[in-house]
Design an enzyme around this catalytic site. Structure first.
Site, PDB file in Angstrom:
ATOM      1  N   GLY A 149       0.585  -5.070   0.847  1.00 17.23           N
ATOM      2  CA  GLY A 149      -0.585  -5.118  -0.040  1.00 17.23           C
ATOM      3  C   GLY A 149      -0.253  -5.723  -1.398  1.00 17.23           C
ATOM      4  O   GLY A 149      -1.128  -6.292  -2.059  1.00 17.23           O
TER       5      GLY A 149
ATOM      6  N   GLU B  25      -0.465  -9.320  -0.919  1.00 13.99           N
ATOM      7  CA  GLU B  25      -1.894  -9.636  -0.734  1.00 13.99           C
ATOM      8  C   GLU B  25      -2.649  -9.595  -2.061  1.00 13.99           C
ATOM      9  O   GLU B  25      -3.513 -10.434  -2.327  1.00 13.99           O
ATOM     10  CB  GLU B  25      -2.503  -8.658   0.277  1.00 13.99           C
TER      11      GLU B  25
ATOM     12  N   GLU C 252       4.423  -5.198   7.157  1.00 18.84           N
ATOM     13  CA  GLU C 252       3.629  -4.167   7.841  1.00 18.84           C
ATOM     14  C   GLU C 252       4.016  -4.011   9.309  1.00 18.84           C
ATOM     15  O   GLU C 252       3.945  -2.921   9.872  1.00 18.84           O
ATOM     16  CB  GLU C 252       2.127  -4.503   7.754  1.00 18.84           C
TER      17      GLU C 252
ATOM     18  N   ALA D 210       0.861  -1.185   0.000  1.00 16.25           N
ATOM     19  CA  ALA D 210       0.000   0.000   0.000  1.00 16.25           C
ATOM     20  C   ALA D 210       0.894   1.230   0.000  1.00 16.25           C
ATOM     21  O   ALA D 210       2.049   1.169   0.433  1.00 16.25           O
ATOM     22  CB  ALA D 210      -0.874  -0.025   1.240  1.00 16.25           C
TER      23      ALA D 210
HETATM   24  N1  CO8 Z   1       4.588   3.214  -0.402  1.00 13.81           N
HETATM   25  C1  CO8 Z   1       5.005   4.377  -0.907  1.00 13.81           C
HETATM   26  N2  CO8 Z   1       6.198   4.549  -1.528  1.00 13.81           N
HETATM   27  C2  CO8 Z   1       6.990   3.470  -1.624  1.00 13.81           C
HETATM   28  C3  CO8 Z   1       6.621   2.207  -1.140  1.00 13.81           C
HETATM   29  C4  CO8 Z   1       5.338   2.095  -0.502  1.00 13.81           C
HETATM   30  N3  CO8 Z   1       4.873   0.937  -0.018  1.00 13.81           N
HETATM   31  N4  CO8 Z   1       7.613   1.337  -1.372  1.00 13.81           N
HETATM   32  C5  CO8 Z   1       8.569   2.020  -2.018  1.00 13.81           C
HETATM   33  N5  CO8 Z   1       8.202   3.317  -2.173  1.00 13.81           N
HETATM   34  C6  CO8 Z   1       8.945   4.398  -2.810  1.00 13.81           C
HETATM   35  C7  CO8 Z   1      10.086   4.865  -1.935  1.00 13.81           C
HETATM   36  O1  CO8 Z   1       9.629   5.792  -0.963  1.00 13.81           O
HETATM   37  C8  CO8 Z   1      11.008   5.484  -2.960  1.00 13.81           C
HETATM   38  O2  CO8 Z   1      10.491   6.766  -3.304  1.00 13.81           O
HETATM   39  P1  CO8 Z   1      11.476   8.064  -3.326  1.00 13.81           P
HETATM   40  O3  CO8 Z   1      12.444   7.756  -4.422  1.00 13.81           O
HETATM   41  O4  CO8 Z   1      10.544   9.180  -3.611  1.00 13.81           O
HETATM   42  O5  CO8 Z   1      12.112   8.106  -1.974  1.00 13.81           O
HETATM   43  C9  CO8 Z   1      10.834   4.586  -4.171  1.00 13.81           C
HETATM   44  O6  CO8 Z   1       9.579   3.905  -3.980  1.00 13.81           O
HETATM   45  C10 CO8 Z   1      11.914   3.542  -4.302  1.00 13.81           C
HETATM   46  O7  CO8 Z   1      12.021   2.851  -3.072  1.00 13.81           O
HETATM   47  P2  CO8 Z   1      13.401   2.648  -2.253  1.00 13.81           P
HETATM   48  O8  CO8 Z   1      14.314   3.799  -2.538  1.00 13.81           O
HETATM   49  O9  CO8 Z   1      13.049   2.394  -0.832  1.00 13.81           O
HETATM   50  O10 CO8 Z   1      13.957   1.338  -2.981  1.00 13.81           O
HETATM   51  P3  CO8 Z   1      14.919   0.237  -2.368  1.00 13.81           P
HETATM   52  O11 CO8 Z   1      15.279  -0.645  -3.513  1.00 13.81           O
HETATM   53  O12 CO8 Z   1      16.007   0.852  -1.572  1.00 13.81           O
HETATM   54  O13 CO8 Z   1      13.999  -0.590  -1.321  1.00 13.81           O
HETATM   55  C11 CO8 Z   1      12.002  -1.759  -0.616  1.00 13.81           C
HETATM   56  C12 CO8 Z   1      12.927  -1.338  -1.793  1.00 13.81           C
HETATM   57  C13 CO8 Z   1      12.721  -2.738   0.297  1.00 13.81           C
HETATM   58  C14 CO8 Z   1      10.804  -2.437  -1.258  1.00 13.81           C
HETATM   59  C15 CO8 Z   1      11.578  -0.511   0.181  1.00 13.81           C
HETATM   60  O14 CO8 Z   1      11.118   0.474  -0.716  1.00 13.81           O
HETATM   61  C16 CO8 Z   1      10.478  -0.777   1.181  1.00 13.81           C
HETATM   62  O15 CO8 Z   1      10.737  -1.301   2.244  1.00 13.81           O
HETATM   63  N6  CO8 Z   1       9.222  -0.374   0.837  1.00 13.81           N
HETATM   64  C17 CO8 Z   1       8.082  -0.493   1.716  1.00 13.81           C
HETATM   65  C18 CO8 Z   1       7.598  -1.924   1.804  1.00 13.81           C
HETATM   66  C19 CO8 Z   1       6.483  -2.027   2.789  1.00 13.81           C
HETATM   67  O16 CO8 Z   1       6.624  -1.778   3.965  1.00 13.81           O
HETATM   68  N7  CO8 Z   1       5.280  -2.422   2.306  1.00 13.81           N
HETATM   69  C20 CO8 Z   1       4.094  -2.560   3.130  1.00 13.81           C
HETATM   70  C21 CO8 Z   1       3.300  -1.311   3.066  1.00 13.81           C
HETATM   71  S1  CO8 Z   1       1.918  -1.314   4.186  1.00 13.81           S
HETATM   72  C22 CO8 Z   1       0.773  -2.273   3.409  1.00 13.81           C
HETATM   73  O17 CO8 Z   1       0.969  -2.748   2.321  1.00 13.81           O
HETATM   74  C23 CO8 Z   1      -0.533  -2.491   4.143  1.00 13.81           C
HETATM   75  C24 CO8 Z   1      -1.489  -3.305   3.285  1.00 13.81           C
HETATM   76  C25 CO8 Z   1      -2.868  -3.202   3.801  1.00 13.81           C
HETATM   77  C26 CO8 Z   1      -3.943  -2.887   2.818  1.00 13.81           C
HETATM   78  C27 CO8 Z   1      -3.594  -2.810   1.343  1.00 13.81           C
HETATM   79  C28 CO8 Z   1      -4.301  -1.663   0.683  1.00 13.81           C
HETATM   80  C29 CO8 Z   1      -3.764  -1.342  -0.696  1.00 13.81           C
END
Ligand code: CO8
Length: 259
Positions: free
Chosen positions: A110, A113, A133, A67
């Site tokens: 998400g 999921e 999460e 998400a």
């Molecule tokens: N949301 C928003 N932006 C994101 C997300 C995300 N989930 N994941 C990555 N991005 C963005 C980063 O902020 C970054 O943006 P910017 O360049 O503007 O800073 C860009 O994408 C690239 O990401 P990274 O620089 O972090 O890339 P890396 O290769 O270093 O890392 C990772 C990749 C490991 C995937 C890292 O980005 C990460 O940990 N992302 C978050 C993963 C996460 O926690 N996901 C769970 C989110 S909560 C959720 O899904 C709840 C679900 C419930 C309901 C679902 C409804 C849709």
């Protein structure tokens, strides 16, 4: 209106459509607009007689990293309740045609999921699956505690949900989360091939069989068997059942019409 965050490719193989999640800079983070566009596209394709199976992919780096955290960060519980984003997921769940996920790179939160909402999963060797999460102070909200547990069992699901550990494609396949693992350059091609194989079957039988398999997840064995039997009987009202069995007896390929 053209969608902004998804791309729809029609007829990537006979009777196969492909939806690509397309927010590459954000690793296909699932914001509300993207999910709305996906719901609308799936509804359209589900009603389109020229489509019998659907492939859902991201890109090589990410299926979807979850998400959109930036969109959620400041929300209150009441905002979340009023937004009711899961009604979109409930609509997607009702898609009758099979959806094959083509996954490469991150399938997290998400994103994992959404992938588990699909009916079959083809992954590249680089795919990573996780429910991180917990690291954000929350927990899965779109089926992660339920579908993951049913797919991989309690031990691994608990570990993934409570520690946020990512698993590899190999581990995911061994655990029964995904159908197959292929080299990265082939993940989309293989998913389209699998979708094409399904699309060559009788469309009504495919839809009713999908419905019956999914029934196994939320009913007792007796009720599930009863449901299966009704769908089995119902298919004898279809022209494709007559065609399929006639073709077998005449030793020729069937020509299914979806009727
Ligand atoms: N949301 C928003 N932006 C994101 C997300 C995300 N989930 N994941 C990555 N991005 C963005 C980063 O902020 C970054 O943006 P910017 O360049 O503007 O800073 C860009 O994408 C690239 O990401 P990274 O620089 O972090 O890339 P890396 O290769 O270093 O890392 C990772 C990749 C490991 C995937 C890292 O980005 C990460 O940990 N992302 C978050 C993963 C996460 O926690 N996901 C769970 C989110 S909560 C959720 O899904 C709840 C679900 C419930 C309901 C679902 C409804 C849709």
């Amino acid at each position: 209106m053209q969608p902004e965050f998804i791309i729809i490719h029609q007829q990537v193989a006979p009777y196969v459509a492909h939806i690509q999640l397309n927010r590459p800079k954000e690793l296909n983070a699932l914001n509300l607009q993207l999910m709305g566009e996906l719901r609308d596209a799936l509804k359209l394709l589900d009603a389109d007689e020229q489509v019998r199976a659907i492939v859902l992919s991201g890109n090589e780096k990410a299926f979807a990293a979850g998400a959109d955290i930036k969109q959620m960060a400041e929300k209150s519980a009441i905002d979340m309740f009023n937004t009711d984003q899961f009604s979109t997921w409930d609509t997607i769940k009702r898609t009758k045609k099979p959806i094959i996920a083509a996954v490469s790179g991150f399938a997290l939160g998400g994103g994992c999921e959404l992938m588990m909402l699909c009916d079959m999963i083809v992954a590249s060797e680089t795919a990573r699956f996780g429910q991180p999460e917990i690291k954000l102070g929350v927990m899965p909200g779109a089926g992660g505690t339920q579908r993951l547990t049913r797919a991989v069992g309690k031990a691994l699901a608990m570990e993934m949900v409570l520690t946020g550990r990512f698993i590899t494609a190999q581990e995911a396949q061994q655990a029964g989360l995904i159908n197959r693992v292929v080299p990265v350059e082939l993940f989309l091609q293989e998913a389209i091939k699998l979708a094409g194989e399904v699309a060559s079957m009788a469309p009504l039988a495919v839809k009713m069989a999908k419905e019956a398999v999914l029934k196994a997840f939320d009913t007792t064995l007796d009720e599930g068997l009863h449901f299966e039997r009704k769908n089995f009987y119902l298919l004898f009202a279809s022209a494709d059942q007559k065609e399929g069995m006639q073709a077998f007896m005449e030793k020729r390929a069937p020509d299914f019409k979806g009727q």
